[in-house]
Motif scaffolding. Structure first.
Motif, PDB file in Angstrom:
ATOM      1  N   GLU A  37      59.508  51.052   9.942  1.00 44.51           N
ATOM      2  CA  GLU A  37      58.583  49.850   8.650  1.00 44.51           C
ATOM      3  C   GLU A  37      58.508  51.261   7.923  1.00 44.51           C
ATOM      4  N   ASP A  38      57.826  52.062   7.849  1.00 41.80           N
ATOM      5  CA  ASP A  38      57.225  53.247   6.781  1.00 41.80           C
ATOM      6  C   ASP A  38      58.450  54.146   6.308  1.00 41.80           C
ATOM      7  N   VAL A  39      59.167  54.226   6.875  1.00 41.43           N
ATOM      8  CA  VAL A  39      60.150  55.822   6.242  1.00 41.43           C
ATOM      9  C   VAL A  39      61.627  54.437   6.423  1.00 41.43           C
ATOM     10  N   ALA A  40      62.057  53.902   6.846  1.00 39.34           N
ATOM     11  CA  ALA A  40      63.715  53.026   6.457  1.00 39.34           C
ATOM     12  C   ALA A  40      63.452  51.896   6.315  1.00 39.34           C
ATOM     13  N   THR A  41      62.825  51.954   4.976  1.00 36.18           N
ATOM     14  CA  THR A  41      63.028  49.832   4.291  1.00 36.18           C
ATOM     15  C   THR A  41      62.645  49.739   3.001  1.00 36.18           C
ATOM     16  N   PRO A  42      62.870  49.277   2.180  1.00 32.71           N
ATOM     17  CA  PRO A  42      62.179  49.263   0.741  1.00 32.71           C
ATOM     18  C   PRO A  42      60.814  49.360   0.217  1.00 32.71           C
ATOM     19  N   GLU A  43      59.793  48.556   2.027  1.00 28.39           N
ATOM     20  CA  GLU A  43      58.818  48.490   1.346  1.00 28.39           C
ATOM     21  C   GLU A  43      58.099  50.281   1.590  1.00 28.39           C
ATOM     22  N   GLY A  44      58.515  51.409   2.973  1.00 29.05           N
ATOM     23  CA  GLY A  44      58.022  52.195   2.632  1.00 29.05           C
ATOM     24  C   GLY A  44      58.363  52.663   1.695  1.00 29.05           C
ATOM     25  N   TRP A  45      59.242  52.747   1.364  1.00 29.49           N
ATOM     26  CA  TRP A  45      59.903  53.640  -0.071  1.00 29.49           C
ATOM     27  C   TRP A  45      58.623  53.268  -1.155  1.00 29.49           C
ATOM     28  N   ALA A  46      58.617  52.481  -1.043  1.00 21.05           N
ATOM     29  CA  ALA A  46      57.009  52.217  -2.589  1.00 21.05           C
ATOM     30  C   ALA A  46      56.115  51.967  -2.115  1.00 21.05           C
ATOM     31  N   LYS A  47      55.750  51.476  -0.923  1.00 26.22           N
ATOM     32  CA  LYS A  47      54.148  52.471  -1.034  1.00 26.22           C
ATOM     33  C   LYS A  47      54.006  53.971  -0.333  1.00 26.22           C
ATOM     34  N   ASN A  48      55.540  54.767   0.213  1.00 24.94           N
ATOM     35  CA  ASN A  48      54.996  56.621   0.322  1.00 24.94           C
ATOM     36  C   ASN A  48      56.233  56.630  -0.086  1.00 24.94           C
ATOM     37  N   PRO A  49      56.226  57.018  -1.097  1.00 25.02           N
ATOM     38  CA  PRO A  49      58.078  57.928  -1.699  1.00 25.02           C
ATOM     39  C   PRO A  49      58.507  59.563  -0.941  1.00 25.02           C
ATOM     40  N   GLN A  50      56.857  59.893  -0.662  1.00 30.54           N
ATOM     41  CA  GLN A  50      57.012  61.187  -0.426  1.00 30.54           C
ATOM     42  C   GLN A  50      56.770  61.354   1.575  1.00 30.54           C
ATOM     43  N   ARG A  51      56.570  60.047   1.197  1.00 31.55           N
ATOM     44  CA  ARG A  51      56.155  60.326   3.323  1.00 31.55           C
ATOM     45  C   ARG A  51      58.176  60.103   3.450  1.00 31.55           C
ATOM     46  N   VAL A  52      58.824  59.088   2.432  1.00 33.10           N
ATOM     47  CA  VAL A  52      60.102  59.064   2.945  1.00 33.10           C
ATOM     48  C   VAL A  52      61.115  59.858   2.669  1.00 33.10           C
ATOM     49  N   LEU A  53      60.773  60.681   1.810  1.00 37.85           N
ATOM     50  CA  LEU A  53      61.626  61.827   1.143  1.00 37.85           C
ATOM     51  C   LEU A  53      60.995  62.980   2.684  1.00 37.85           C
ATOM     52  N   SER A  54      60.626  63.576   2.705  1.00 38.68           N
ATOM     53  CA  SER A  54      60.385  64.469   4.004  1.00 38.68           C
ATOM     54  C   SER A  54      60.809  63.721   5.190  1.00 38.68           C
ATOM     55  N   PHE A  55      60.889  62.805   4.980  1.00 41.37           N
ATOM     56  CA  PHE A  55      61.294  62.591   6.672  1.00 41.37           C
ATOM     57  C   PHE A  55      62.828  62.988   6.488  1.00 41.37           C
ATOM     58  N   TYR A  56      63.267  62.629   5.521  1.00 41.73           N
ATOM     59  CA  TYR A  56      64.616  62.545   4.700  1.00 41.73           C
ATOM     60  C   TYR A  56      65.654  63.845   5.208  1.00 41.73           C
ATOM     61  N   ASP A  57      64.381  64.649   4.898  1.00 45.39           N
ATOM     62  CA  ASP A  57      64.305  66.226   4.903  1.00 45.39           C
ATOM     63  C   ASP A  57      64.465  66.866   5.922  1.00 45.39           C
ATOM     64  N   ALA A  58      63.381  66.471   6.798  1.00 47.07           N
ATOM     65  CA  ALA A  58      63.678  66.790   8.414  1.00 47.07           C
ATOM     66  C   ALA A  58      65.519  66.398   9.192  1.00 47.07           C
ATOM     67  N   ARG A  59      65.035  64.686   8.936  1.00 48.67           N
ATOM     68  CA  ARG A  59      66.242  64.518   9.278  1.00 48.67           C
ATOM     69  C   ARG A  59      68.108  65.108   8.893  1.00 48.67           C
ATOM     70  N   ARG A  60      67.566  65.621   7.691  1.00 46.67           N
ATOM     71  CA  ARG A  60      69.067  66.613   6.929  1.00 46.67           C
ATOM     72  C   ARG A  60      69.563  67.813   7.938  1.00 46.67           C
ATOM     73  N   GLU A  61      67.919  69.042   7.424  1.00 44.62           N
ATOM     74  CA  GLU A  61      68.054  70.000   7.972  1.00 44.62           C
ATOM     75  C   GLU A  61      68.167  69.614   9.330  1.00 44.62           C
ATOM     76  N   GLN A  62      68.476  68.290  10.256  1.00 45.67           N
ATOM     77  CA  GLN A  62      68.933  68.485  11.696  1.00 45.67           C
ATOM     78  C   GLN A  62      70.198  68.322  12.072  1.00 45.67           C
ATOM     79  N   VAL A  63      71.086  67.860  10.842  1.00 47.30           N
ATOM     80  CA  VAL A  63      72.271  67.762  10.728  1.00 47.30           C
ATOM     81  C   VAL A  63      72.823  68.832  10.489  1.00 47.30           C
ATOM     82  N   ARG A  64      72.088  69.345   9.552  1.00 47.70           N
ATOM     83  CA  ARG A  64      72.719  70.714   8.588  1.00 47.70           C
ATOM     84  C   ARG A  64      73.083  71.622   9.959  1.00 47.70           C
ATOM     85  N   ASP A  65      72.105  71.772  10.895  1.00 50.51           N
ATOM     86  CA  ASP A  65      71.917  72.067  11.810  1.00 50.51           C
ATOM     87  C   ASP A  65      72.922  72.022  13.354  1.00 50.51           C
ATOM     88  N   ALA A  66      72.915  70.650  13.092  1.00 53.35           N
ATOM     89  CA  ALA A  66      74.495  70.173  14.221  1.00 53.35           C
ATOM     90  C   ALA A  66      75.901  70.948  13.871  1.00 53.35           C
TER      91      ALA A  66
END
Length: 242
Positions: A37-66
């Motif tokens: 609910e903090d990183v993968a919902t519209p409510e999480g995005w409205a509450k703390n967009p920087q946290r959401v962006l940082s989380f998906y940055d980490a996921r994106r780097e994982q994808v780039r390495d795969a």
């Protein structure tokens, strides 16, 4: 002229897990310390967009390495040989495309793309970049990951239904057919179309009429594509012991 037989492939997290991309069910992966609910919902995005962006940055780097695995490559090779292959994926990574598949529909969006917060049609490939606070669309709104979050509609679902309704054979890989609405896609198959599911879990419950191959994606998908290449046609062998 007669239409070429159409193979529709539904892929889920299991196929990418074999490339090292963690699923949200993983006990010790990226999701472990991040409530959904903090990183993968519209409510999480409205509450703390920087946290959401940082989380998906980490996921994106994982994808780039795969790297695409044998299952991704087998499907791309089948298409390259002239088979009519459409992939409908629940995954947000780009491994199918990097393997060479050209007909890929992403049900849940694409992590390598940013989109406008106010207009989902405004999309921007990221390349090697991530998304920062202050990165805005052409209308001046903050960019967000092009990912369908929990509680949001699935815009590509109708297109996926149309693809499945046109299938002569359906292959399901790396998904338990338990996540809606993707799980309902199998019910869009024509009555005379066959379906085979490749999954290593022998206890997985599958719908009636589905042929199960109890094998990891990296073994089962190449085995199936070898059958099809050898015979020059799409069909479902009776077991996964190929």
């Amino acid at each position: 002229m007669a239409k070429s037989p159409h193979l529709v492939v539904l892929t889920g997290a299991g196929i990418s897990a074999e490339s090292g991309i963690e699923t949200f069910r993983a006990a010790d992966g990226l999701w472990a310390n991040h409530p959904i609910e903090d990183v993968a919902t519209p409510e999480g995005w409205a509450k703390n967009p920087q946290r959401v962006l940082s989380f998906y940055d980490a996921r994106r780097e994982q994808v780039r390495d795969a790297r695409p695995n044998a299952a991704h490559r087998a499907l791309a090779n089948l298409e390259a040989l002239g088979f009519d292959v459409s992939i409908v994926t629940q995954n947000i990574d780009d491994l199918h495309e990097r393997a060479g598949s050209r007909q890929v529909l992403h049900l849940h969006g694409e992590i390598m793309v940013a989109r406008s917060s106010v207009d989902e049609r405004m999309r921007y490939p990221l390349g090697r970049r991530n998304i920062a606070m202050g990165d805005v669309c052409d209308r001046g709104s903050q960019l967000r990951p092009d990912v369908v979050w929990f509680g949001e509609a699935v815009p590509a679902y109708q297109e996926a239904c149309e693809l499945v309704a046109d299938a002569d054979l359906m292959l399901v890989v790396g998904t338990s057919l338990a996540v809606m609405p993707a799980a309902a896609l199998i019910h869009e198959l024509p009555l005379d179309a066959q379906c085979v599911l490749v999954d290593p879990d022998p206890g997985l419950q599958v719908p009636a009429g589905v042929t199960r191959w109890v094998m990891p994606a990296g073994e089962g998908v190449p085995a199936l594509t070898r059958h099809w290449q050898r015979e020059g046609r799409l069909f479902v062998p009776p077991s996964g012991n190929a």
